[in-house]
Scaffold this motif. Sequence first.
Motif, PDB file in Angstrom:
ATOM      1  N   ARG A  56       0.855  -1.185   0.000  1.00 53.29           N
ATOM      2  CA  ARG A  56       0.000   0.000   0.000  1.00 53.29           C
ATOM      3  C   ARG A  56       0.892   1.236   0.000  1.00 53.29           C
ATOM      4  O   ARG A  56       1.740   1.404   0.869  1.00 53.29           O
ATOM      5  N   ILE A  57       0.704   2.094  -1.012  1.00 59.32           N
ATOM      6  CA  ILE A  57       1.533   3.289  -1.165  1.00 59.32           C
ATOM      7  C   ILE A  57       0.690   4.522  -0.859  1.00 59.32           C
ATOM      8  O   ILE A  57      -0.443   4.640  -1.324  1.00 59.32           O
ATOM      9  N   GLU A  58       1.267   5.446  -0.101  1.00 61.59           N
ATOM     10  CA  GLU A  58       0.623   6.724   0.180  1.00 61.59           C
ATOM     11  C   GLU A  58       1.568   7.852  -0.201  1.00 61.59           C
ATOM     12  O   GLU A  58       2.764   7.795   0.104  1.00 61.59           O
ATOM     13  N   ALA A  59       1.045   8.866  -0.870  1.00 62.95           N
ATOM     14  CA  ALA A  59       1.825  10.068  -1.163  1.00 62.95           C
ATOM     15  C   ALA A  59       1.803  10.951   0.081  1.00 62.95           C
ATOM     16  O   ALA A  59       0.736  11.384   0.521  1.00 62.95           O
ATOM     17  N   LEU A  60       2.976  11.204   0.639  1.00 63.40           N
ATOM     18  CA  LEU A  60       3.084  11.953   1.889  1.00 63.40           C
ATOM     19  C   LEU A  60       4.203  12.980   1.791  1.00 63.40           C
ATOM     20  O   LEU A  60       5.126  12.826   0.989  1.00 63.40           O
ATOM     21  N   SER A  61       4.134  13.993   2.618  1.00 63.11           N
ATOM     22  CA  SER A  61       5.242  14.940   2.704  1.00 63.11           C
ATOM     23  C   SER A  61       6.408  14.277   3.430  1.00 63.11           C
ATOM     24  O   SER A  61       6.239  13.267   4.121  1.00 63.11           O
ATOM     25  N   SER A  62       7.603  14.846   3.291  1.00 60.47           N
ATOM     26  CA  SER A  62       8.769  14.278   3.963  1.00 60.47           C
ATOM     27  C   SER A  62       8.578  14.290   5.479  1.00 60.47           C
ATOM     28  O   SER A  62       8.973  13.350   6.173  1.00 60.47           O
ATOM     29  N   ARG A  63       7.946  15.335   6.012  1.00 60.81           N
ATOM     30  CA  ARG A  63       7.708  15.395   7.457  1.00 60.81           C
ATOM     31  C   ARG A  63       6.704  14.344   7.899  1.00 60.81           C
ATOM     32  O   ARG A  63       6.834  13.755   8.973  1.00 60.81           O
ATOM     33  N   GLU A  64       5.683  14.112   7.085  1.00 60.53           N
ATOM     34  CA  GLU A  64       4.683  13.106   7.431  1.00 60.53           C
ATOM     35  C   GLU A  64       5.291  11.711   7.388  1.00 60.53           C
ATOM     36  O   GLU A  64       4.958  10.847   8.198  1.00 60.53           O
ATOM     37  N   ILE A  65       6.193  11.479   6.435  1.00 59.63           N
ATOM     38  CA  ILE A  65       6.897  10.196   6.379  1.00 59.63           C
ATOM     39  C   ILE A  65       7.691   9.985   7.658  1.00 59.63           C
ATOM     40  O   ILE A  65       7.671   8.901   8.259  1.00 59.63           O
ATOM     41  N   ALA A  66       8.395  11.020   8.106  1.00 57.61           N
ATOM     42  CA  ALA A  66       9.170  10.926   9.339  1.00 57.61           C
ATOM     43  C   ALA A  66       8.264  10.609  10.528  1.00 57.61           C
ATOM     44  O   ALA A  66       8.589   9.751  11.361  1.00 57.61           O
ATOM     45  N   ARG A  67       7.127  11.290  10.617  1.00 60.98           N
ATOM     46  CA  ARG A  67       6.222  11.066  11.744  1.00 60.98           C
ATOM     47  C   ARG A  67       5.644   9.664  11.713  1.00 60.98           C
ATOM     48  O   ARG A  67       5.597   8.975  12.747  1.00 60.98           O
ATOM     49  N   ARG A  68       5.222   9.217  10.544  1.00 59.35           N
ATOM     50  CA  ARG A  68       4.580   7.905  10.458  1.00 59.35           C
ATOM     51  C   ARG A  68       5.574   6.771  10.686  1.00 59.35           C
ATOM     52  O   ARG A  68       5.204   5.717  11.212  1.00 59.35           O
ATOM     53  N   LEU A  69       6.813   6.969  10.287  1.00 61.75           N
ATOM     54  CA  LEU A  69       7.834   5.966  10.608  1.00 61.75           C
ATOM     55  C   LEU A  69       7.992   5.868  12.121  1.00 61.75           C
ATOM     56  O   LEU A  69       8.021   4.766  12.682  1.00 61.75           O
ATOM     57  N   ALA A  70       8.103   7.011  12.775  1.00 57.49           N
ATOM     58  CA  ALA A  70       8.298   7.031  14.227  1.00 57.49           C
ATOM     59  C   ALA A  70       7.111   6.414  14.955  1.00 57.49           C
ATOM     60  O   ALA A  70       7.285   5.809  16.025  1.00 57.49           O
ATOM     61  N   ASP A  71       5.914   6.539  14.377  1.00 55.77           N
ATOM     62  CA  ASP A  71       4.698   6.004  15.005  1.00 55.77           C
ATOM     63  C   ASP A  71       4.362   4.599  14.511  1.00 55.77           C
ATOM     64  O   ASP A  71       3.260   4.092  14.791  1.00 55.77           O
TER      65      ASP A  71
END
Length: 311
Positions: free
Chosen positions: A126-141
């Motif tokens: 499953r691929i989502e288009a995200l901002s670089s900051r959102e990618i960082a947050r979602r990885l951490a979560d």
Amino acid sequence: MASDVLLQHLDYLLALAAERHFGRAAARCHISQPTLSVAIRRLERDLGIVIVQRGRRFEGFTEEGQRVVAWAQRITAERDEMLADLERMQGRLTVTARLGAIPTAVPASPFVTTEFLSRNPAASVRIEALSSREIARRLADFEIDAGLTYLDDESLPGTRSVELYREQYVLVASADDALMGKPQVTWAEAAGLELCVLTTTMRNRHILDANMAAEGIHYRPAVEADSVDALYAHLRHSRRATIASTAWLPQLGVPQGFSARSMAKHGPSPAIGLVVLDRAPASIVAAAFVAVATDIDLAGRIDHFWTSTQS
């Protein structure tokens, strides 16, 4: 304090944290809203704390509730990793791998996902288009397994990265425009066209603006959009132009009646890579993505395609 917390209740809590609305969280879990509410209250009773701030609607989490959400993310991630590890030992991986990608990397993502699925045919992505900051947050979560993003000073601490390619910029404009007869186009020259570019909230736009500024140019785009597809849609129905990455071309190509020419370089080319959390034990899915990113020569494939379009 009771210790028999149900993992299912943690799943419900994470759905509420994601949706921030009881009704939507219940729908996400395929249960009724009363069932979700009862489960959250059961979790509060088992832990001996108040997790949710309640009013007429969901109003957020208490301080203790925020801590429980963070632990729930870790616990469910470890559960999923255990199941994935057992599947790997049995010679298959049936998980849905979650990949976040900045919009400018989405066109290049099939190179990664195709190889991943070739190696793990029972899995899905499953691929989502995200901002670089959102990618960082979602990885951490623990909400995504890997990200395709810029590798620079804003990258998330505690991650492991593999560089995939460096962005090389080209002007995509009408083939009969005089600039298309040149081997290389300056940013000042491109600024004279009706440009379609990404919005100012996106890192790619910041890079384009910096290149313009390097030639002393302040420009006003004709069209701003939040996706690469939207930029291309405006090209196909007008004589406008865009500044593209060569990484877009293998999937999107050059529209009929248009040509592409290299842009002048100012400084090092921005690196795009795969990022995953650097943790032990390593995530099975993340490790599988890293193996793919390490093995495929994505930069070589992109360069080969770009060279072939110029011959």
